[in-house]
Motif scaffolding. Structure first.
Motif, PDB file in Angstrom:
ATOM      1  N   ARG A 197     -18.412  92.427   9.105  1.00  0.00           N
ATOM      2  CA  ARG A 197     -19.124  92.050  10.328  1.00  0.00           C
ATOM      3  C   ARG A 197     -18.864  93.016  11.474  1.00  0.00           C
ATOM      4  NH1 ARG A 197     -19.510  87.364  11.678  1.00  0.00           N
ATOM      5  NH2 ARG A 197     -18.812  86.402   9.740  1.00  0.00           N
TER       6      ARG A 197
ATOM      7  N   ASP B 259     -32.653  87.424  22.462  1.00  0.00           N
ATOM      8  CA  ASP B 259     -31.272  87.769  22.104  1.00  0.00           C
ATOM      9  C   ASP B 259     -30.437  88.150  23.324  1.00  0.00           C
ATOM     10  OD1 ASP B 259     -31.374  87.304  19.370  1.00  0.00           O
ATOM     11  OD2 ASP B 259     -32.167  89.300  18.927  1.00  0.00           O
TER      12      ASP B 259
ATOM     13  N   PHE C  32     -29.965  94.882  15.964  1.00  0.00           N
ATOM     14  CA  PHE C  32     -29.476  93.506  15.971  1.00  0.00           C
ATOM     15  C   PHE C  32     -30.050  92.623  17.069  1.00  0.00           C
ATOM     16  CE2 PHE C  32     -26.162  95.680  13.549  1.00  0.00           C
ATOM     17  CZ  PHE C  32     -25.964  94.794  12.495  1.00  0.00           C
TER      18      PHE C  32
ATOM     19  N   HIS D 159     -25.383  86.303  19.092  1.00  0.00           N
ATOM     20  CA  HIS D 159     -24.841  86.539  17.757  1.00  0.00           C
ATOM     21  C   HIS D 159     -24.263  87.952  17.624  1.00  0.00           C
ATOM     22  CE1 HIS D 159     -28.929  88.236  17.304  1.00  0.00           C
ATOM     23  NE2 HIS D 159     -28.387  89.021  16.406  1.00  0.00           N
ATOM     24  N   VAL D 160     -24.114  88.664  18.767  1.00  0.00           N
ATOM     25  CA  VAL D 160     -23.550  90.013  18.775  1.00  0.00           C
ATOM     26  C   VAL D 160     -22.518  90.111  19.894  1.00  0.00           C
ATOM     27  CG1 VAL D 160     -24.024  92.482  19.106  1.00  0.00           C
ATOM     28  CG2 VAL D 160     -25.661  91.056  17.849  1.00  0.00           C
TER      29      VAL D 160
ATOM     30  N   HIS E 195     -29.472  88.597  10.890  1.00  0.00           N
ATOM     31  CA  HIS E 195     -29.110  89.166  12.184  1.00  0.00           C
ATOM     32  C   HIS E 195     -29.995  90.359  12.561  1.00  0.00           C
ATOM     33  CE1 HIS E 195     -25.648  86.602  11.856  1.00  0.00           C
ATOM     34  NE2 HIS E 195     -25.028  87.133  12.903  1.00  0.00           N
TER      35      HIS E 195
ATOM     36  N   TRP F 112     -26.508  90.707   6.191  1.00  0.00           N
ATOM     37  CA  TRP F 112     -26.806  90.516   7.601  1.00  0.00           C
ATOM     38  C   TRP F 112     -28.304  90.447   7.889  1.00  0.00           C
ATOM     39  CZ3 TRP F 112     -22.903  88.966  10.348  1.00  0.00           C
ATOM     40  CH2 TRP F 112     -21.615  89.238   9.865  1.00  0.00           C
TER      41      TRP F 112
END
Length: 519
Positions: free
Chosen positions: A331, A194, A187, A249-250, A51, A48
């Motif tokens: 994940r 983000d 993250f 992406h989260v 990320h 990851w």
């Protein structure tokens, strides 16, 4: 043999084979020490690195914690670490009076019937009286928490969730709210724009945490079964990078007994959401503090029957599954907590994720030094030494029965006291009821939903009842007007008579605002 029973049997057999386990001060431990050896066909978690934030990738392991692994070397005299001598701890023992399986009756938990008193002493390990003591619990320790408690939570994770990949692990925490901030810093970061996907109505502190870090939240539509997979897919596939910036992406989700809606994802919907996250490479933060608080189906009767203690087999069969339990790529960062099922003041829980994610999580956790030694000593004495794995699960089954009775009282009161503009779905887990009011039938609809909500809320306060406003939980960074009118009620604290009276008062406030005459 049922899968849960087989896993419990396997855990107990491994413990018996391993023999006495009594690690000392600041002993190193990880979940691999306690897990069943993974079969060769199990996949490994993906990496990851792309990320993680720069802060997350830049955190180093504490050198003093690394040095502590030498403390158990035979004959070693330590002048290196600043660990106080236990002889100066002003606590010689800690005693707990607790109910024991199978007597988890209300009189037992209230302390009005005989309880078992268990004592953990300062030097129990050295004196051969136990596997954990205050000399270890009250000193500095590893960020993972004590090896003794890490063993228990790792085994419970294996029993309940059985992650289907090889390199998973656990770490203890000081509660899920703090973990969420850590995960957000791992993250997401403001500098790269983000964003985090959430249910359109979700835990308000989760939103506030993101907002404080400068992270935008993106609400995904819900229905009575939780997040709608089609809306999640549509949000991701239709994302306009030019207009909205970096694609999320989260995903943060409360999938069981959701706060505030009480909704629980079905196994089929869970799988569909997971597959969408696989397709779009979304990392999942599974915040599931209500998962262990399961309830029997609600009987639609005018006078709901009192709750009966749930059997352990029926309780285990009621568990709806988890994202962790279907996670083959590592994940999922899963958050579990003792707050809702034992005591919030224990400030203890645990996380489960891939070895890489757990390693990064621990680097962030160096500043908090892990959970309280008092809490670990108390919970280990209760869960490991007194109840055991099956006893803990039996407690959860009984607790679900108790909450079933409270929920049934509230649902019965809603049917009796709320007008026809109110609708709701019976929750199957957790402690919340999400009540929708049909704002289109309000005589002052033109004033807007927030104005109507405000009027009803303050009318409730004037009548002596507190319900939570739905807008408090809405995931909307743009400040737009809600499209529906909701209130959240809980059956967690008040007794049956108080629940009924509170619902009557809430109903009166709703009737007054909507101009509905008493029936």
């Amino acid at each position: 043999m049922e899968p849960y029973a087989a896993r419990i049997k396997d855990v107990l057999e491994r413990r018996a084979k391993a023999g006495r386990f009594a690690p000392g001060v600041a002993a190193y431990s990880d979940s691999d020490m306690f897990k069943k050896s993974p079969s060769p066909d199990l996949p490994k978690a993906k990496r990851w690195d792309d990320h993680f934030t720069e802060e997350c990738k830049g955190r180093k392991q504490c050198v003093l914690k690394q040095a502590a692994k030498h403390l158990n070397t035979p004959g070693l005299i330590s002048l290196g670490g600043g660990l106080p001598s236990p002889s100066y701890f002003p606590f010689s023992s800690l005693s707990l009076s607790v109910p024991t399986p199978p007597d988890f009756s209300s009189s037992a938990t209230a302390g009005s019937s005989p309880l078992r008193t268990i004592t953990i002493g300062k030097n129990d390990i050295a004196e051969g009286k136990g596997e954990y003591d205050l000399a270890v619990a009250l000193n500095y320790g590893q960020v993972t928490g004590s090896a003794q408690m890490l063993r228990f939570v790792t085994e419970i994770t294996e029993i309940l969730f059985a992650p289907p990949y090889a390199d998973w692990g656990c770490a203890q925490t000081t509660g899920s709210t703090g973990v969420l901030e850590t995960a957000a810093r791992m993250f997401t970061e403001r500098a790269r724009g983000d964003k985090v996907l959430m249910e359109e109505y979700t835990y308000s502190t989760a939103q506030e945490t993101m907002e404080a870090l400068g992270i935008e939240v993106v609400g995904v539509r819900m229905d009575g079964q939780g997040m709608v997979p089609g809306d999640l897919r549509g949000t991701l596939e239709g994302w306009d990078v030019g207009a909205r910036g970096r694609k999320p992406h989260v995903l943060y989700t409360v999938p069981t007994g959701q706060n505030p809606t009480g909704a629980t994802l079905t196994p089929e919907r869970r799988r569909e959401i997971y597959d969408i996250c696989e397709e779009h490479d979304i990392f999942i933060i599974e915040d599931d503090p209500y998962y262990l608080l399961q309830m029997a189906p609600y009987p639609p009767a005018s006078s709901p029957p009192p709750a009966e203690t749930s059997s352990l087999p029926s309780y285990l069969s009621s568990l709806p599954g988890t994202f962790l339990g279907i996670d083959t790529s590592g994940r999922v960062l899963r958050l579990d907590s003792f707050s809702k099922v034992l005591a919030p003041g224990s400030r203890m829980g645990w996380v489960t994720a891939s070895a890489q994610v757990i390693d990064r999580f621990l680097r962030h956790g160096e500043s908090s030094q892990g959970p309280s030694g008092f809490s670990q000593a108390a919970l280990h004495t209760l869960l490991d030494r007194t109840w055991g794995h099956e006893g803990f699960l039996a407690w959860l089954a009984n607790l679900g029965g108790e909450y079933t009775g409270r929920r049934n009282v509230l649902l019965g009161a809603c049917g009796e006291f709320l007008p026809g503009v109110a609708t709701w779905d019976a929750p199957s887990a957790g402690m919340f009821l999400w009540i929708k009011l049909d704002h289109t039938k309000h005589p002052r609809l033109a004033d807007g939903i927030l104005a109507i909500e405000d009027e009803i809320f303050h009318s409730c306060i004037a009548r002596g009842v507190l319900v939570a406003r739905g807008s408090w939980f809405r995931a909307a960074s743009d400040g737009s007007e809600p499209q529906a009118l909701f209130f959240r009620a809980t059956y967690a604290m008040a007794g049956a008579d108080a629940i009924r009276e509170a619902t009557r008062r809430f109903g009166a406030a709703v009737r007054e605002s909507f101009g509905i005459k008493e029936e």
